[in-house]
Design a protein around this motif. Structure first.
Motif, PDB file in Angstrom:
ATOM      1  N   SER A 242     -44.731 -22.437  72.871  1.00  3.99           N
ATOM      2  CA  SER A 242     -44.468 -21.477  73.971  1.00  3.99           C
ATOM      3  C   SER A 242     -46.172 -21.217  74.488  1.00  3.99           C
ATOM      4  O   SER A 242     -46.732 -21.624  75.391  1.00  3.99           O
ATOM      5  CB  SER A 242     -43.918 -20.363  73.911  1.00  3.99           C
ATOM      6  OG  SER A 242     -44.740 -19.896  75.250  1.00  3.99           O
ATOM      7  N   ARG A 246     -47.255 -23.691  77.162  1.00  3.35           N
ATOM      8  CA  ARG A 246     -47.222 -22.746  78.675  1.00  3.35           C
ATOM      9  C   ARG A 246     -49.108 -23.033  79.128  1.00  3.35           C
ATOM     10  O   ARG A 246     -50.068 -23.044  80.563  1.00  3.35           O
ATOM     11  CB  ARG A 246     -46.945 -21.267  78.361  1.00  3.35           C
ATOM     12  CG  ARG A 246     -45.436 -21.417  79.013  1.00  3.35           C
ATOM     13  CD  ARG A 246     -45.324 -19.827  78.366  1.00  3.35           C
ATOM     14  NE  ARG A 246     -45.427 -18.880  78.999  1.00  3.35           N
ATOM     15  CZ  ARG A 246     -45.469 -17.069  78.597  1.00  3.35           C
ATOM     16  NH1 ARG A 246     -44.886 -17.211  77.721  1.00  3.35           N
ATOM     17  NH2 ARG A 246     -45.571 -17.395  80.104  1.00  3.35           N
ATOM     18  N   ASP A 248     -51.547 -25.219  80.402  1.00  2.00           N
ATOM     19  CA  ASP A 248     -51.610 -26.721  80.751  1.00  2.00           C
ATOM     20  C   ASP A 248     -52.892 -27.506  80.876  1.00  2.00           C
ATOM     21  O   ASP A 248     -52.508 -28.600  81.056  1.00  2.00           O
ATOM     22  CB  ASP A 248     -51.015 -26.484  82.558  1.00  2.00           C
ATOM     23  CG  ASP A 248     -51.827 -25.805  83.277  1.00  2.00           C
ATOM     24  OD1 ASP A 248     -51.817 -24.476  82.817  1.00  2.00           O
ATOM     25  OD2 ASP A 248     -52.978 -26.255  84.503  1.00  2.00           O
ATOM     26  N   LEU A 373     -51.751 -15.887  79.508  1.00  2.00           N
ATOM     27  CA  LEU A 373     -50.352 -15.895  78.057  1.00  2.00           C
ATOM     28  C   LEU A 373     -50.895 -14.278  77.552  1.00  2.00           C
ATOM     29  O   LEU A 373     -49.440 -13.554  77.032  1.00  2.00           O
ATOM     30  CB  LEU A 373     -50.421 -16.551  76.857  1.00  2.00           C
ATOM     31  CG  LEU A 373     -50.142 -18.161  78.054  1.00  2.00           C
ATOM     32  CD1 LEU A 373     -49.493 -18.765  76.339  1.00  2.00           C
ATOM     33  CD2 LEU A 373     -48.778 -18.381  78.980  1.00  2.00           C
TER      34      LEU A 373
END
Length: 477
Positions: A242, A246, A248, A373
């Motif tokens: 993840s 996430r 990108d 994040l």
């Protein structure tokens, strides 16, 4: 943090002007690449040369080894983020990077020596032993590489400082790479005369490379010091992919650079074969390698100047055009060493810019991931750099093995044994396919990568505000 002075000259880049931790980190981290890139080059570029020209494996064994290399390198590349997670979750009195750097370097040096030892077996048993030894080599390489480059973002958060640290690292790496490439033929020839065996000559060279690796890795361990500790947040295994998926910007860089490095690795790995079986004079290979080495180091030294004046996007375009033109010139150079040399300058100067950009793009993705994040994962993020190299190496190994078999070079004794069709197949693999990959790589980054200088500065400013606010809250609690 005090901002560094603007880049003004090549001398400023070779000898970073600031004193203290920044300068120590720049040289300490950079010098560590010298021996490790020699060891990496010996296997990534010349393992197949050793197997086909020294051990002289059959087509059947070469085909089996080719499959093994592709599968194992892809498998190992996928496992790199797991090692990154292990490093990021490490807490010791020496930090989270250095214990893994040290242990990986020791195992890597030992595995390199074993790789080029005489195993005394042939046929299927040779393939079995190769799988075991190569697996040990890859694991050791992974442990060292993930922790080593994972440390880079912790040495500075400033883009200009990172560029300079990256330049010192890539210059030292290229000195190691091209010092090895240039010296390979004359050194192994001299050692073969001395030791009366080509295999013994390669083993002696492997021992020397292993010693150099350990010496320069020790310099890194002794001199570098982390400047950005990051949050002491544990990342569970279930969140590993993840963290990557996430981010990108990191994913687009990875895709683009796998394509670029695949083409580049095919070209460099076929170089010795080109001068032996296509050009017809292996003695010109060290000369060509010297031209390439000077071109790459020159490109690296000029990068901060070009980046400061043009910005990274324009530098990327300029480097891509240089590589593309270099491939075209190389394709039509024939037996003219002048045009081959011009092609090499264009190709490898551009490649130097792009490899350094790749390192900077990945480093900047650390802050992007932290901003997006809420967690700073240097090693997980930088695990995508060895993933790029290994995935590219795996794809390139497959292409190289197929090229050597289909072109007839693996069975050839000299250039006279290679047919016109074989020469054409070889040139398409070495020049045309990489040219296409370079262009596609640029298109991906030009359309999808958004962390330019302005956007990155905004992200860092926001992160500093968050950190200041957290310090206030911690002080009140």
């Amino acid at each position: 943090m005090t901002e560094p002075a603007a880049v003004g000259s090549v001398a400023d880049i070779v000898l970073p002007p600031r004193s203290g931790p920044y300068r120590r980190n720049a040289w300490g981290f950079g010098l560590g690449t010298l021996g490790r890139d020699m060891a990496a080059t010996m296997v990534s570029m010349f393992l197949l040369v050793y197997l086909t020209e020294v051990v002289q494996v059959s087509n059947a064994v070469l085909a089996a080894i080719t499959v093994v290399l592709v599968v194992m390198r892809l498998f190992d590349a996928v496992n790199d983020p797991v090692m990154g997670l292990v490093v990021d979750n490490t807490r010791t009195r020496w930090g989270k990077f250095k214990p893994w750097i040290a242990g990986g370097a020791l195992a890597w040096a030992a595995a390199t020596v074993v790789m080029f030892s005489d195993w005394g077996v042939e046929g299927p048993l040779f393939v079995v032993v190769f799988v075991i030894v190569y697996l040990l080599w890859e694991v050791a390489y992974t442990v060292n590489d993930i922790s080593y480059y994972g440390m880079l973002p912790s040495l500075s958060r400033n883009q200009i400082e990172r560029e300079r640290i990256g330049v010192v690292a890539r210059v030292c790496a290229n000195i190691g790479i091209f010092g090895f490439v240039i010296g390979l033929v004359p050194i192994t020839s001299a050692l073969e005369d001395l030791l009366s065996s080509a295999q013994s000559a390669w083993l002696a060279l492997a021992v020397a490379v292993a010693v150099i690796l350990l010496v320069f890795q020790t310099i890194t361990l002794v001199t570098t010091k982390e400047q950005i500790a990051g949050e002491r947040v544990h990342t569970p295994l279930r969140e590993l992919f993840s963290v990557i998926a996430r981010n990108d910007q990191l994913l687009w860089v990875t895709l683009a650079m796998v394509l670029f490095m695949t083409g580049y690795t095919v070209t460099t790995s076929l170089g010795l074969y080109y001068f032996t079986y296509i050009y017809g004079d292996v003695g010109m290979y060290p000369v060509f390698a010297a031209i390439l080495g000077v071109s790459q180091i020159g490109g690296l030294l000029l990068f901060p100047l070009a980046s400061a004046k043009l910005g990274r996007r324009r530098v990327h375009l300029l480097a891509t055009v240089s590589c593309a033109v270099g491939y075209v010139v190389f394709l039509f150079a024939g037996t003219s060493m002048l045009f081959i040399g011009i092609a090499g300058v264009l190709l490898f100067a551009g490649q130097a810019f792009i490899q350094l950009l790749m390192m900077m793009f990945i480093a900047d993705s650390v802050e992007y991931g932290q901003w997006k994040l809420g967690r700073r994962n240097e090693s997980v993020t930088f695990s995508l750099q060895p993933f790029i190299y290994k995935a590219a190496s795996a794809l390139a190994s497959g292409a190289i093995g197929v090229t050597l078999i289909l072109s007839g070079i693996n069975d050839a004794e000299s250039a006279a044994d290679v047919t016109d069709a074989g020469v054409l197949a070889f040139k398409i693999a070495m020049m045309v396919v990489p040219l296409v990959l370079v262009v596609v790589s640029w298109l991906i980054l030009a359309r999808r990568y958004r962390l330019d200088e302005t956007r990155y500065a905004q992200i860092v400013a926001d992160l500093r505000q968050r950190e200041s606010a957290q310090e206030v809250r911690d002080g009140e609690s």
